[in-house]
Design an enzyme around this catalytic site. Sequence first.
Site, PDB file in Angstrom:
ATOM      1  N   HIS A 110      51.346  60.021 -73.449  1.00 21.84           N
ATOM      2  CA  HIS A 110      50.304  59.089 -73.906  1.00 21.84           C
ATOM      3  C   HIS A 110      51.026  57.840 -74.433  1.00 21.84           C
ATOM      4  O   HIS A 110      52.150  57.937 -74.925  1.00 21.84           O
ATOM      5  CB  HIS A 110      49.539  59.792 -75.037  1.00 21.84           C
ATOM      6  CG  HIS A 110      48.340  59.057 -75.549  1.00 21.84           C
ATOM      7  ND1 HIS A 110      48.426  57.954 -76.369  1.00 21.84           N
ATOM      8  CD2 HIS A 110      47.011  59.281 -75.377  1.00 21.84           C
ATOM      9  CE1 HIS A 110      47.213  57.541 -76.679  1.00 21.84           C
ATOM     10  NE2 HIS A 110      46.336  58.329 -76.089  1.00 21.84           N
TER      11      HIS A 110
ATOM     12  N   ASP B  24      54.606  65.539 -79.583  1.00 22.63           N
ATOM     13  CA  ASP B  24      53.268  64.975 -79.786  1.00 22.63           C
ATOM     14  C   ASP B  24      52.267  66.103 -79.541  1.00 22.63           C
ATOM     15  O   ASP B  24      52.048  66.514 -78.407  1.00 22.63           O
ATOM     16  CB  ASP B  24      53.068  63.808 -78.807  1.00 22.63           C
ATOM     17  CG  ASP B  24      51.606  63.374 -78.683  1.00 22.63           C
ATOM     18  OD1 ASP B  24      50.731  63.984 -79.334  1.00 22.63           O
ATOM     19  OD2 ASP B  24      51.347  62.427 -77.920  1.00 22.63           O
TER      20      ASP B  24
ATOM     21  N   GLN C  32      47.172  66.980 -78.320  1.00 24.98           N
ATOM     22  CA  GLN C  32      46.357  67.815 -77.430  1.00 24.98           C
ATOM     23  C   GLN C  32      46.759  69.288 -77.511  1.00 24.98           C
ATOM     24  O   GLN C  32      46.214  70.125 -76.785  1.00 24.98           O
ATOM     25  CB  GLN C  32      46.489  67.330 -75.978  1.00 24.98           C
ATOM     26  CG  GLN C  32      46.100  65.884 -75.756  1.00 24.98           C
ATOM     27  CD  GLN C  32      44.611  65.649 -75.921  1.00 24.98           C
ATOM     28  OE1 GLN C  32      43.804  66.579 -75.872  1.00 24.98           O
ATOM     29  NE2 GLN C  32      44.235  64.391 -76.115  1.00 24.98           N
TER      30      GLN C  32
ATOM     31  N   LYS D 175      40.656  65.311 -83.191  1.00 26.82           N
ATOM     32  CA  LYS D 175      40.604  66.049 -81.927  1.00 26.82           C
ATOM     33  C   LYS D 175      40.469  67.547 -82.171  1.00 26.82           C
ATOM     34  O   LYS D 175      40.363  68.332 -81.242  1.00 26.82           O
ATOM     35  CB  LYS D 175      41.852  65.765 -81.092  1.00 26.82           C
ATOM     36  CG  LYS D 175      41.949  64.323 -80.596  1.00 26.82           C
ATOM     37  CD  LYS D 175      43.065  64.178 -79.611  1.00 26.82           C
ATOM     38  CE  LYS D 175      43.535  62.743 -79.453  1.00 26.82           C
ATOM     39  NZ  LYS D 175      42.565  61.874 -78.762  1.00 26.82           N
TER      40      LYS D 175
ATOM     41  N   CYS E 117      45.106  56.198 -71.431  1.00 30.06           N
ATOM     42  CA  CYS E 117      46.247  55.737 -72.236  1.00 30.06           C
ATOM     43  C   CYS E 117      47.551  56.313 -71.714  1.00 30.06           C
ATOM     44  O   CYS E 117      48.435  56.696 -72.494  1.00 30.06           O
ATOM     45  CB  CYS E 117      46.059  56.081 -73.712  1.00 30.06           C
ATOM     46  SG  CYS E 117      44.654  55.249 -74.453  1.00 30.06           S
TER      47      CYS E 117
END
Lengths: 151, 410
Positions: free
Chosen positions: B122, B199, B202, B225, B365
């Site tokens: 991302h 990261d 997600q 999220k 993104c």
Amino acid sequence: MSAELDELYQSIILDHNRRPRNFRVMEDASSHAEGKNPLCGDQLTIWLKLDGNVISDVSFQGSGCAISKASASLMTAAIKGKTRAEAEAMFNTFHGVVTGAHPEDAEALGSLKALSGVSRFPLRVKCASLAWHAMHAALLRQDGAVAVSTE
Amino acid sequence: MTTRTAFSDLRADFPLLAANPGLVYLDSAATSQKPRAVLDAVRDYYETANANPHRGAYKLSGTATDAYHGARREIARFLGAADADTLLFTRGTTEAVNLLATGWGQAHVHRGDRIVVTRMEHHANFVPWQQLARAVGAEFRICELTKDGLVDLDQLRALVTANTKVVAFGHVSNALGTINDVREIVAIAHGIGAVAFCDGAQGAPHLRVGFDDLGVDAYAFSGHKMLGPMGIGGVIVKRRVLETMHPYQFGGDMIEFVFDGDTTWNVPPHKFEAGTPNVEGAVGLAAAVRYLEALGMDAVRAHEMALTRYAMERLAVIEGLHLFGPASAEARSGVVSFTLGDIHPHDVSTMLDVDGVCVRAGHHCAQPLMRALHQSATVRASFYVYNTADDVDALVASLVKAKARFHAHA
């Protein structure tokens, strides 16, 4: 099927999306400008040939959704042979119709009226107006390239 | 703790979904809907405990401080970190990665060093590292993907050379759904002494993270999220890495003593949390992780995998539909990214929207990934705890209609 989608994706829109008119690079253009919509990844270039104040030829190339492509194609057909002032006035009228501010002007748009369904989809106004912004920028900067964005 | 196994009745817990029975929300990879428990926790905080934490000697300020750090402990435990004070709150993953790229990066990455990321990152885990590399004169290298949308580990081994200082990678790709082999990537980074930063934007909402067993040096996440409010998130950093980081922002709370000519710093986590903190966000996110824990993260994963498998089966039979990412549901989170013939993703999205089906259309993104896939955009449907097979059926029915509309005039 939804009536608002019927209006948005009229056969004339789908036809211009599939077979865009004046879809070519113009080697001897007086001016050109790029239109970009970074969020969508849409981008197109508009070329203009000016004969005095008259737009004697106009073309475009690029990639984007059906609305942006059909709008660019219809625009090239509509402004060819028009003066700069007429083209700018047409942009104003077009903008008023697709944003829903002046629906009563739709009849004055001729074939561009096909895009009036966009007014029911506020998120797609930027798609419909991308080519027009680029045309406007090309007129403003006849002597050089300029990029515009509808974001 | 009781574990709920039925996911079919969860819509009632989410006021926005309950109020809109026709809404088919398939954009949870962008942001999740919020259960009533989260909204209540935020409201309850303001009605019973609101004051500025760490500031006052009065009891109410202490209550607010307790609420804030209690939330930190709950969220750290949920993510599998025993040392709660190594969890730094930020606005979300974007700010967390910027904190790492600045606070850690400027202390450790110098001219001639190398930074490695992957093709599926991302922008939030790509641009901060790219710009750090440009600022200090380091090399910025991108590990490509296999045809199946996985990180090419052989290429990663070759890219991670002795001068590599950091490998930054996503736990789960927001654009493809790919679940990365975190332990293998960490082993490659640690093999030459580089740090591995993950990261988890997600990952944390969908998978059991288990930070202390995962091996990564830092794990960033976004609250919104994972059923929590917008504007809260954070990063867990291994303490020995944290001890070497410079402050990221300066101001109140992060200082120890301020002299006319210089300043000394507070201890972590305060050193990295300048200014009045987002207590309502932390409290709301703690309520969100309690909700997820009650469901059980293994059950969440099983539910999403079953939905993803069903979606992949149903999408595969739509002629002209091209699905990106791993071929098996086991290798991906609840994300399906696709194109529908020559219909532009934005046109697909508009047509689906009229049927109440919310999907994302665009570059997600992840422009470097989109270029590699030769796409300007894709359609993405993403699933979460409140989605059901009915939502997948609605998606498929709407796609079939969209195709008929465009091709009727061909």
